[in-house]
Design a protein around this motif. Structure first.
Motif, short mmCIF file in Angstrom:
data_model
loop_
_atom_site.label_atom_id
_atom_site.label_comp_id
_atom_site.label_asym_id
_atom_site.label_seq_id
_atom_site.Cartn_x
_atom_site.Cartn_y
_atom_site.Cartn_z
N ARG A 159 0.84 -1.20 0.00
CA ARG A 159 0.00 0.00 0.00
C ARG A 159 0.87 1.25 0.00
O ARG A 159 1.95 1.27 0.60
N LEU A 160 0.40 2.29 -0.65
CA LEU A 160 1.06 3.59 -0.60
C LEU A 160 0.05 4.66 -0.23
O LEU A 160 -1.04 4.72 -0.81
N ASP A 161 0.41 5.50 0.74
CA ASP A 161 -0.41 6.65 1.13
C ASP A 161 0.29 7.92 0.68
O ASP A 161 1.52 8.06 0.82
N GLN A 162 -0.48 8.84 0.13
CA GLN A 162 0.01 10.15 -0.29
C GLN A 162 -0.71 11.19 0.56
O GLN A 162 -1.93 11.34 0.48
N ASN A 163 0.05 11.84 1.43
CA ASN A 163 -0.52 12.83 2.34
C ASN A 163 -1.67 12.24 3.17
O ASN A 163 -2.70 12.88 3.40
N GLY A 164 -1.48 11.00 3.59
CA GLY A 164 -2.44 10.35 4.46
C GLY A 164 -3.59 9.65 3.77
O GLY A 164 -4.39 8.97 4.42
N LEU A 165 -3.68 9.74 2.45
CA LEU A 165 -4.74 9.08 1.70
C LEU A 165 -4.17 7.91 0.91
O LEU A 165 -3.15 8.05 0.23
N ASP A 213 4.40 17.04 -0.78
CA ASP A 213 3.81 15.71 -0.60
C ASP A 213 4.65 14.86 0.34
O ASP A 213 5.89 14.93 0.34
N VAL A 214 3.95 14.05 1.13
CA VAL A 214 4.58 13.04 1.97
C VAL A 214 4.07 11.67 1.53
O VAL A 214 2.86 11.43 1.53
N LEU A 215 4.98 10.80 1.12
CA LEU A 215 4.63 9.46 0.67
C LEU A 215 5.02 8.46 1.75
O LEU A 215 6.14 8.51 2.29
N THR A 216 4.11 7.54 2.06
CA THR A 216 4.38 6.48 3.04
C THR A 216 3.91 5.16 2.46
O THR A 216 2.71 4.99 2.19
N GLY A 217 4.84 4.24 2.24
CA GLY A 217 4.51 2.95 1.68
C GLY A 217 4.71 1.83 2.68
O GLY A 217 5.67 1.87 3.48
N GLN A 218 3.81 0.85 2.65
CA GLN A 218 3.90 -0.25 3.60
C GLN A 218 3.62 -1.58 2.92
O GLN A 218 2.80 -1.66 1.99
N LEU A 222 7.23 -5.71 6.72
CA LEU A 222 8.44 -4.97 6.35
C LEU A 222 8.43 -3.58 6.96
O LEU A 222 7.39 -3.05 7.33
N ALA A 223 9.62 -2.97 7.04
CA ALA A 223 9.73 -1.60 7.51
C ALA A 223 9.13 -0.67 6.46
O ALA A 223 9.36 -0.86 5.25
N PRO A 224 8.38 0.34 6.85
CA PRO A 224 7.76 1.24 5.87
C PRO A 224 8.79 2.13 5.19
O PRO A 224 9.87 2.37 5.71
N VAL A 225 8.42 2.61 3.99
CA VAL A 225 9.25 3.56 3.26
C VAL A 225 8.57 4.91 3.30
O VAL A 225 7.35 5.01 3.12
N GLU A 226 9.34 5.96 3.56
CA GLU A 226 8.78 7.30 3.68
C GLU A 226 9.63 8.29 2.90
O GLU A 226 10.85 8.20 2.87
N LEU A 227 8.96 9.24 2.27
CA LEU A 227 9.66 10.25 1.46
C LEU A 227 8.85 11.53 1.44
O LEU A 227 7.63 11.50 1.30
#
Length: 233
Positions: A159-165, A213-218, A222-227
């Motif tokens: 899953r990937l969230d962009q700005n919490g969505l 933008d803040v990207l958070t992938g999970q 696994l450890a999440p990826v954030e950018l």
């Protein structure tokens, strides 16, 4: 007198390892194209079910999770693509699918950043995708987790969230080509070695990023990826 370099040789890029002081030297980055049918469809393509296909990124495109990068240069349409990343830990050359997983060291969450406008222009002219895919900070990677700690690849959510969505959501089992199939096929053309990374493709829902933008992938286990994306230079 031994030969010397004309300038200092750059250090090999390294990925972090979750809950460890050790690092993982990165040798090469391979990427699988169109490995989720829904993503291929949203891009107006069909899946080639005869064999997977690949593009590459320089190891120096590696960007560690948790940082902030400038909006990439030369593009007005940079996209995120959330991916399951396989880290190779031992040689694999012309291996069978049944033996392919023995070469896997671990896994990670990754984001393949893409200059979509440049990729599209290259496609129209039947040119390579390098400008669209291989650039600084284009291979974002979370800390790696050993394969023994992750278990069997199956129904884990990606899953990937962009700005919490949530903008991308699927299961690893949705991949057209499994990890053993990818390694076995890729090993026909390359001597895979420790330090090689394989980005295994992205689910549907890719889209543009913008400064701020803040990207958070999970991915489960696994450890999440954030950018974070900042303004262009």
């Amino acid at each position: 007198m031994p030969a010397t370099t004309v300038f200092p040789a750059p250090d090999l890029p390294v990925a972090l390892i979750h809950d460890s002081d050790q690092t993982f030297p990165v040798r090469r980055i391979f990427c699988v194209g169109r490995n989720y049918a829904a993503h291929a469809a949203e891009m107006g393509n069909e899946v080639d079910r005869e064999a997977p296909f690949y593009f590459t990124k320089s190891a120096h495109a590696l960007c560690l999770s948790g940082g902030t990068i400038a909006y990439p240069p030369g593009t007005e349409d940079c996209h995120y693509e959330m991916e399951f990343v396989v880290a190779i830990g031992s040689p694999a050359f012309r291996v069978d699918e049944s033996a392919a997983m023995a070469s896997v060291w671990g896994y990670g969450c990754g984001i393949d950043l893409t200059r979509r406008d440049l990729q599209g222009a290259a496609k129209e002219k039947r040119r390579p995708w390098d400008l669209g895919k291989d650039f600084e900070n284009a291979a974002v990677l979370a800390s790696l987790v050993p394969a023994t700690d992750f278990g069997v690849i199956g129904e884990q959510e990606i899953r990937l969230d962009q700005n919490g969505l949530t903008v991308q959501q699927a299961c690893l089992s949705d991949m057209v080509w499994s990890v053993p199939e990818i390694i076995a096929h890729l090993s026909r053309f390359y001597h895979l070695e420790a330090g090689d990374l394989i980005f295994t493709g992205t689910p549907a829902g890719v889209g543009p990023v913008a400064p701020g933008d803040v990207l958070t992938g999970q991915i489960d286990g696994l450890a999440p990826v954030e950018l974070t994306i900042s303004v262009a230079e």
